[in-house]
Scaffold this motif. Structure first.
Motif, mmCIF file in Angstrom:
data_model
loop_
_atom_site.group_PDB
_atom_site.id
_atom_site.type_symbol
_atom_site.label_atom_id
_atom_site.label_comp_id
_atom_site.label_asym_id
_atom_site.label_seq_id
_atom_site.Cartn_x
_atom_site.Cartn_y
_atom_site.Cartn_z
ATOM 1 N N ARG A 172 50.386 53.436 37.471
ATOM 2 C CA ARG A 172 49.534 53.432 38.655
ATOM 3 C C ARG A 172 48.410 52.402 38.502
ATOM 4 N NH1 ARG A 172 47.120 58.222 42.203
ATOM 5 N NH2 ARG A 172 45.048 57.435 42.680
ATOM 6 N N LEU A 173 48.077 51.723 39.608
ATOM 7 C CA LEU A 173 46.966 50.783 39.658
ATOM 8 C C LEU A 173 45.905 51.339 40.587
ATOM 9 C CD1 LEU A 173 48.962 47.446 40.012
ATOM 10 C CD2 LEU A 173 48.041 48.454 37.924
ATOM 11 N N GLU A 174 44.639 51.288 40.167
ATOM 12 C CA GLU A 174 43.552 51.898 40.931
ATOM 13 C C GLU A 174 42.941 50.906 41.903
ATOM 14 O OE1 GLU A 174 43.154 54.994 40.862
ATOM 15 O OE2 GLU A 174 44.430 55.373 39.119
ATOM 16 N N LYS A 175 42.198 51.442 42.861
ATOM 17 C CA LYS A 175 41.486 50.638 43.856
ATOM 18 C C LYS A 175 40.524 49.672 43.148
ATOM 19 C CE LYS A 175 38.233 51.126 47.706
ATOM 20 N NZ LYS A 175 37.488 52.091 48.553
ATOM 21 N N GLY A 176 40.470 48.424 43.651
ATOM 22 C CA GLY A 176 39.588 47.417 43.076
ATOM 23 C C GLY A 176 40.257 46.575 42.003
ATOM 24 N N THR A 177 41.511 46.894 41.629
ATOM 25 C CA THR A 177 42.205 46.121 40.592
ATOM 26 C C THR A 177 42.674 44.787 41.172
ATOM 27 O OG1 THR A 177 42.977 48.161 39.569
ATOM 28 C CG2 THR A 177 44.110 46.131 38.942
ATOM 29 N N THR A 178 42.426 43.698 40.424
ATOM 30 C CA THR A 178 42.890 42.369 40.843
ATOM 31 C C THR A 178 44.218 42.079 40.164
ATOM 32 O OG1 THR A 178 40.638 41.550 41.183
ATOM 33 C CG2 THR A 178 42.379 39.902 40.888
ATOM 34 N N VAL A 179 45.248 41.749 40.961
ATOM 35 C CA VAL A 179 46.579 41.493 40.427
ATOM 36 C C VAL A 179 47.114 40.191 41.017
ATOM 37 C CG1 VAL A 179 47.179 43.896 39.982
ATOM 38 C CG2 VAL A 179 47.563 42.937 42.253
ATOM 39 N N THR A 180 48.059 39.576 40.271
ATOM 40 C CA THR A 180 48.713 38.345 40.728
ATOM 41 C C THR A 180 50.215 38.566 40.734
ATOM 42 O OG1 THR A 180 46.955 36.926 39.873
ATOM 43 C CG2 THR A 180 49.125 35.901 40.239
ATOM 44 N N LEU A 181 50.860 38.205 41.866
ATOM 45 C CA LEU A 181 52.301 38.363 42.043
ATOM 46 C C LEU A 181 52.949 36.976 42.108
ATOM 47 C CD1 LEU A 181 54.675 40.353 42.667
ATOM 48 C CD2 LEU A 181 54.287 39.815 45.083
ATOM 49 N N SER A 182 54.034 36.782 41.321
ATOM 50 C CA SER A 182 54.782 35.518 41.350
ATOM 51 C C SER A 182 56.271 35.824 41.379
ATOM 52 C CB SER A 182 54.438 34.659 40.128
ATOM 53 O OG SER A 182 54.736 35.354 38.931
ATOM 54 N N PHE A 183 57.041 34.975 42.079
ATOM 55 C CA PHE A 183 58.491 35.186 42.185
ATOM 56 C C PHE A 183 59.138 33.948 42.808
ATOM 57 C CE2 PHE A 183 56.580 36.646 46.070
ATOM 58 C CZ PHE A 183 57.411 36.155 47.063
ATOM 59 N N ASP A 184 60.504 33.910 42.742
ATOM 60 C CA ASP A 184 61.297 32.879 43.402
ATOM 61 C C ASP A 184 62.043 33.517 44.569
ATOM 62 O OD1 ASP A 184 60.533 30.956 41.525
ATOM 63 O OD2 ASP A 184 62.139 31.552 40.152
ATOM 64 N N ALA A 185 62.279 32.745 45.639
ATOM 65 C CA ALA A 185 62.993 33.253 46.816
ATOM 66 C C ALA A 185 63.927 32.180 47.346
ATOM 67 C CB ALA A 185 62.008 33.670 47.905
ATOM 68 N N VAL A 186 65.097 32.623 47.840
ATOM 69 C CA VAL A 186 66.062 31.734 48.469
ATOM 70 C C VAL A 186 66.832 32.545 49.508
ATOM 71 C CG1 VAL A 186 67.929 32.195 46.823
ATOM 72 C CG2 VAL A 186 67.847 29.996 48.023
ATOM 73 N N SER A 187 67.373 31.889 50.558
ATOM 74 C CA SER A 187 68.068 32.583 51.645
ATOM 75 C C SER A 187 69.321 31.823 52.020
ATOM 76 C CB SER A 187 67.149 32.733 52.859
ATOM 77 O OG SER A 187 67.836 33.344 53.935
ATOM 78 N N THR A 188 70.301 32.567 52.567
ATOM 79 C CA THR A 188 71.531 31.938 53.043
ATOM 80 C C THR A 188 71.313 31.179 54.341
ATOM 81 O OG1 THR A 188 72.142 33.973 54.191
ATOM 82 C CG2 THR A 188 72.972 33.675 51.943
ATOM 83 N N ALA A 189 70.197 31.455 55.030
ATOM 84 C CA ALA A 189 69.816 30.737 56.255
ATOM 85 C C ALA A 189 68.313 30.915 56.444
ATOM 86 C CB ALA A 189 70.575 31.265 57.470
#
Length: 605
Positions: free
Chosen positions: A380-397
């Motif tokens: 669990r992450l509490e209110k006020g926590t700073t987080v960074t999200l990273s990922f790769d994405a690709v689509s068929t269209a």
């Protein structure tokens, strides 16, 4: 004809039902539905009351028929066939209900299809019309003496007019009959002359037609004769073609048989050669498999020896820890738990998402607000926590997608990314500070994306702080015994031969024994340690962060254990600990050179 539903009462002052009922001569089976009025209130159930239809036909015949279809205050009656015989008006038609009777009903029989008029006898039709008029006169006479002077006078007036009409019609009928008789006498002579003239013209036409018919017959016979000659010629050509086809078939059959025998012999030789090669390959595979199984058995035997050595070492460590006084460690349990939370919160670079080793794909369904959780949180992450999200994405269209926090059960629905992706893979990084707690995971949402489009996410990482580091797995996803089983299976697959049931059995047995032995050894080492101190990492963190606890443990170990062994253990633990600044640690993370065997301690953290 369709008859309307009617309502009848016992009020005899109303001579005829307001709307006359009509049936047609020659029809049958008309049904009349009758409902009784207020004066019949005593008859609440007609099923037990006798009801009878009484009527006088236009030709003065009396008709009586019992009614059987009855319930409540309503009954139905089907008119008998004799009511359809003569055209005219029924007089005194009514229903007898128990001891009472209804008011009269007017019924008119209309002239039907197939009448005398259609047969051409106008005089007979005239007579029928006069009979119908006479029935009206009789009906008017039945209406007389009502006690109402106006009605009686009107009836008398109408009766007189109708009587005059009938008398005049009789005179006209007699004149018509006399004229008809005269016409018939004159017509016989004219008819004979017309017949003789017709016979003469008919005979002339027949003679002409006979000549034309003979000419047509001669031409037809000529065509038939020519057709027979042409047919004989065609038959001769067909016989010649059939003979040639038989000769060609015989020749082709012989050639086919020759080639079939040659091809069969060649196939047999090639098949024998293939079987020989297959047998050789099978022998080589069997030899290779035998050698590999022997090698695997040797490795399993070595694994058993290593496990025995591990047991010996574990027993030695267990004996040493038996003499350790854990009272002080239990006393400091709350402090150590708090310390563990601080360590978790400061673990910059740790992936907080589970099972990110598998890419996540989602196909559109042409509907708005289509959502699904991508990966679950490890804690669990509490209110006020700073987080960074990273990922790769690709689509068929080309398609637009939204990455957001999963706020089910009260958590925050914080947004990370809203963008459009196509067939070219893109890398995304987003940092946010949570405005509420989060305990579910990361969601992907699509709006009206067609079912032919699929978006795939990979290398997703959620970490504390505002810096994005390279993708890594959550510690819970690394180095499981199931992973060892998978690695062995993959190695066998890469060897390009199938795993036999015996090899599978030995692998399963060996891995199971090693896993059971390792788990039991760990349990023996942990003993009754609390949940927050039952792993080597937790012990190392506790030793590093809680100096008072370390001192207490050192004192206890010095009192209970051999000093040489304790000193060696202390040196080993201290060698695993390295003090480093936040800036230096960030540099190691950026360069990807963090050593997992070293415990980095940041004094200012």
């Amino acid at each position: 004809m369709s008859l309307p539903k009617i309502i009848l009462d016992t009020d005899k002052t109303v001579p005829i039902y307001e709307l006359p009922l009509k049936i047609r001569q020659g029809d049958t089976g008309d049904e009349l539905q009758v409902t009784l009025g207020k004066s019949f209130q005593k008859y609440t159930d007609l099923s037990t009351v006798d009801i009878e239809l009484i009527a006088k036909t236009p030709d003065q015949r009396l008709i009586k028929q019992a009614v059987t279809d009855k319930s409540g205050n309503t009954f139905k009656v089907k008119f008998p066939d004799e009511m359809y015989t003569n055209v005219g008006v029924f007089r005194n038609m009514y229903f007898k209900i128990g001891d009472d009777s209804t008011s009269s009903v007017k019924l008119v029989v209309l002239q039907g299809i197939g009448s005398i008029k259609e047969a051409g006898s106008y005089i007979d039709d005239f007579e029928t019309l006069i009979q119908e008029a006479e029935s009206y006169v009789l009906a008017l006479k039945d209406f007389a003496d009502t006690g109402n002077s106006k009605i009686d006078n009107k009836v008398a007036e109408l009766t007189g007019k109708m009587t005059d009409f009938v008398n005049q019609a009789r005179e006209d009928l007699d004149a018509a009959k006399a004229a008809w008789n005269k016409f018939q006498n004159n017509s016989e002579t004219d008819a004979k002359n017309q017949r003789d003239d017709f016979n003469s013209k008919f005979n002339t036409l027949m003679d002409n037609d006979k000549s034309k018919f003979k000419t047509i017959t001669d031409n037809f016979n000529k065509i038939i004769s020519n057709g027979k000659k042409q047919n004989a010629t065609n038959q001769k050509d067909f016989d010649a073609a059939e003979s040639k086809r038989e000769n060609d078939f015989t020749s082709q059959s012989a050639d086919f048989e020759k080639r079939y025998v040659a091809q069969g012999s060649d196939f047999k030789d090639r098949f024998k050669k293939f079987i020989s090669t297959l047998q050789s390959d099978y022998d080589s595979f069997k030899k290779l498999l035998t050698n590999d199984v022997a090698g695997l058995n040797k490795k399993l035997t070595d694994l058993g020896k290593d496990a025995t050595a591990l047991q010996t070492q574990a027993d030695k460590i267990s004996n040493q820890l038996d003499s350790v006084d854990l009272t002080q460690m239990t006393t400091n349990k709350n402090d150590i738990a708090s310390l563990q939370t601080q360590v978790d919160n400061s673990a910059v670079g740790t992936n907080l998402l589970l099972k990110t080793y598998e890419p996540f794909s989602m196909t559109g369904n042409n509907r708005p607000n289509q959502g699904s959780q991508v990966y679950a949180l490890s804690r669990r992450l509490e209110k006020g926590t700073t987080v960074t999200l990273s990922f790769d994405a690709v689509s068929t269209a080309s398609a637009t997608f939204i990455i957001q926090n999963n706020g089910i059960n009260g958590g925050t629905w914080a947004y990370y990314i809203t963008d459009t992706v196509d067939t070219t893979k893109k890398h995304y990084v987003a940092t946010t500070t949570l405005k509420g707690y989060s305990q579910q995971g990361i969601n992907m949402r699509l709006d009206n994306v067609p079912s032919t489009t699929t978006i795939t996410l990979s290398n997703m990482k959620l970490e504390l702080g505002s810096n994005a580091t390279d993708h890594s797995l959550n510690p819970k996803d690394i180095a499981t015994n199931d992973g060892v089983q998978t690695a062995i299976t993959n190695a066998l697959d890469e060897a390009d031969y199938p795993t036999s049931s015996e090899v599978d059995s030995k692998i399963s047995t060996g891995v199971g024994q090693a896993k059971t032995y390792a788990e039991q050894s760990i349990k023996d080492i942990i003993g009754a340690a609390p949940d927050t101190l039952d792993t080597i990492a937790e012990l190392a963190d506790a030793v590093t962060k809680n100096k008072d606890g370390v001192q207490a443990i050192n004192d206890g170990i010095t009192k209970k254990a051999d000093k040489t062994d304790v000193t060696a253990l202390q040196n080993t633990v201290q060698a695993m600990i390295t003090s480093i600044s936040q800036a230096d640690y960030d540099a190691l993370v950026s360069a990807g050179t963090v050593d997992p065997k070293i415990l980095y301690v940041i004094p200012d953290a």
